[in-house]
Design an enzyme around this catalytic site. Structure first.
Site, PDB file in Angstrom:
ATOM      1  N   CYS A  45      85.676 -77.386 -27.105  1.00 30.27           N
ATOM      2  CA  CYS A  45      85.544 -78.836 -26.773  1.00 30.27           C
ATOM      3  C   CYS A  45      86.462 -79.675 -27.584  1.00 30.27           C
ATOM      4  CB  CYS A  45      83.987 -79.212 -26.898  1.00 30.27           C
ATOM      5  SG  CYS A  45      83.824 -80.815 -27.040  1.00 30.27           S
ATOM      6  N   CYS A  48      84.830 -82.519 -29.436  1.00 33.13           N
ATOM      7  CA  CYS A  48      84.277 -82.014 -30.563  1.00 33.13           C
ATOM      8  C   CYS A  48      84.907 -82.044 -31.807  1.00 33.13           C
ATOM      9  CB  CYS A  48      83.531 -80.630 -30.290  1.00 33.13           C
ATOM     10  SG  CYS A  48      82.056 -80.850 -28.956  1.00 33.13           S
TER      11      CYS A  48
END
Length: 119
Positions: A45, A48
Protein backbone atom coordinates in the site's frame (compact mmCIF):
# COMPACT_ATOMS: atom_id res chain seq x y z
CA UNK A 1 15.62 0.01 12.52
CA UNK A 2 14.65 -2.77 14.89
CA UNK A 3 10.98 -2.97 15.66
CA UNK A 4 9.47 -4.51 18.76
CA UNK A 5 7.08 -7.42 18.44
CA UNK A 6 4.05 -8.22 20.56
CA UNK A 7 6.11 -10.83 22.42
CA UNK A 8 8.29 -7.97 23.70
CA UNK A 9 5.37 -5.84 24.90
CA UNK A 10 6.12 -6.24 28.59
CA UNK A 11 9.61 -4.82 28.22
CA UNK A 12 9.27 -2.76 25.04
CA UNK A 13 9.77 0.94 25.15
CA UNK A 14 6.90 2.78 23.56
CA UNK A 15 9.15 4.89 21.37
CA UNK A 16 8.99 2.42 18.46
CA UNK A 17 5.97 0.81 16.82
CA UNK A 18 5.11 -2.68 18.04
CA UNK A 19 4.24 -5.22 15.35
CA UNK A 20 1.21 -7.20 16.48
CA UNK A 21 0.21 -10.66 15.29
CA UNK A 22 -3.25 -11.83 16.25
CA UNK A 23 -6.19 -10.73 18.35
CA UNK A 24 -4.76 -11.81 21.71
CA UNK A 25 -1.55 -9.86 21.14
CA UNK A 26 -3.46 -6.71 20.18
CA UNK A 27 -5.79 -7.12 23.16
CA UNK A 28 -2.74 -7.33 25.45
CA UNK A 29 -1.23 -4.14 24.04
CA UNK A 30 -4.54 -2.28 24.39
CA UNK A 31 -5.03 -3.54 27.95
CA UNK A 32 -1.46 -2.70 29.04
CA UNK A 33 -1.24 0.86 27.64
CA UNK A 34 -3.30 4.01 28.24
CA UNK A 35 -3.36 5.30 24.66
CA UNK A 36 -2.79 2.99 21.70
CA UNK A 37 -2.79 3.96 18.03
CA UNK A 38 -3.23 0.87 15.85
CA UNK A 39 -2.01 1.17 12.27
CA UNK A 40 -3.69 -1.41 10.02
CA UNK A 41 -1.43 -1.47 6.95
CA UNK A 42 -0.24 -3.54 3.98
CA UNK A 43 3.29 -3.68 2.58
CA UNK A 44 2.00 -3.11 -0.97
CA UNK A 45 0.00 0.00 0.00
CA UNK A 46 1.55 3.29 -1.17
CA UNK A 47 -0.30 5.52 1.31
CA UNK A 48 0.70 3.08 4.10
CA UNK A 49 4.34 3.53 3.14
CA UNK A 50 3.88 7.32 3.23
CA UNK A 51 2.25 7.05 6.67
CA UNK A 52 5.00 4.85 8.15
CA UNK A 53 7.46 7.64 9.08
CA UNK A 54 4.58 9.61 10.59
CA UNK A 55 3.49 6.77 12.89
CA UNK A 56 7.13 6.14 13.81
CA UNK A 57 7.46 9.79 14.89
CA UNK A 58 4.17 9.59 16.81
CA UNK A 59 5.48 6.52 18.63
CA UNK A 60 8.71 8.32 19.50
CA UNK A 61 7.31 11.73 20.36
CA UNK A 62 3.86 11.20 21.93
CA UNK A 63 2.52 9.32 24.93
CA UNK A 64 0.75 6.84 22.64
CA UNK A 65 1.92 3.32 21.96
CA UNK A 66 1.78 2.56 18.24
CA UNK A 67 0.83 -0.96 17.21
CA UNK A 68 1.15 -2.04 13.59
CA UNK A 69 -1.06 -4.78 12.15
CA UNK A 70 -0.30 -6.24 8.71
CA UNK A 71 -3.78 -6.83 7.25
CA UNK A 72 -2.51 -9.50 4.85
CA UNK A 73 -1.09 -11.57 7.71
CA UNK A 74 -3.98 -10.79 10.08
CA UNK A 75 -7.10 -10.81 7.90
CA UNK A 76 -9.41 -12.01 10.69
CA UNK A 77 -8.17 -9.30 13.05
CA UNK A 78 -8.63 -6.63 10.39
CA UNK A 79 -12.14 -7.92 9.68
CA UNK A 80 -12.98 -7.89 13.40
CA UNK A 81 -12.25 -4.14 13.43
CA UNK A 82 -14.13 -3.53 10.18
CA UNK A 83 -11.02 -2.56 8.23
CA UNK A 84 -12.02 -2.29 4.57
CA UNK A 85 -9.22 -0.08 3.31
CA UNK A 86 -5.67 0.67 4.25
CA UNK A 87 -4.28 2.55 5.93
CA UNK A 88 -6.80 2.51 8.76
CA UNK A 89 -5.83 3.94 12.12
CA UNK A 90 -7.79 2.99 15.23
CA UNK A 91 -7.19 4.91 18.44
CA UNK A 92 -7.83 3.38 21.85
CA UNK A 93 -7.89 5.24 25.16
CA UNK A 94 -8.15 3.37 28.45
CA UNK A 95 -8.96 0.15 26.60
CA UNK A 96 -11.85 1.59 24.58
CA UNK A 97 -11.92 2.38 20.86
CA UNK A 98 -12.40 6.15 20.57
CA UNK A 99 -11.48 7.04 16.98
CA UNK A 100 -11.10 5.47 13.53
CA UNK A 101 -9.36 7.18 10.62
CA UNK A 102 -9.25 5.75 7.12
CA UNK A 103 -6.67 7.02 4.67
CA UNK A 104 -3.56 9.14 4.84
CA UNK A 105 -3.70 12.12 7.17
CA UNK A 106 -1.28 14.91 8.05
CA UNK A 107 1.07 14.37 10.96
CA UNK A 108 -0.15 17.44 12.86
CA UNK A 109 -3.76 16.25 12.63
CA UNK A 110 -2.84 12.81 13.99
CA UNK A 111 -0.59 14.27 16.70
CA UNK A 112 -3.40 16.58 17.89
CA UNK A 113 -5.83 13.67 17.98
CA UNK A 114 -3.44 11.43 19.95
CA UNK A 115 -2.52 14.23 22.35
CA UNK A 116 -6.19 14.98 23.05
CA UNK A 117 -6.56 11.49 24.58
CA UNK A 118 -3.12 11.35 26.21
CA UNK A 119 -3.79 14.25 28.58
Amino acid sequence: MATDTAADVGTASTNEPIHVDGTAALDDVIADRDVVLVDFYADWCGPCQMLEPIVERLAAETAATVAKVDVDANQELAAAYGVRGVPTLVLFADGEQVEEIVGLRAEDELRTLVDSYAE
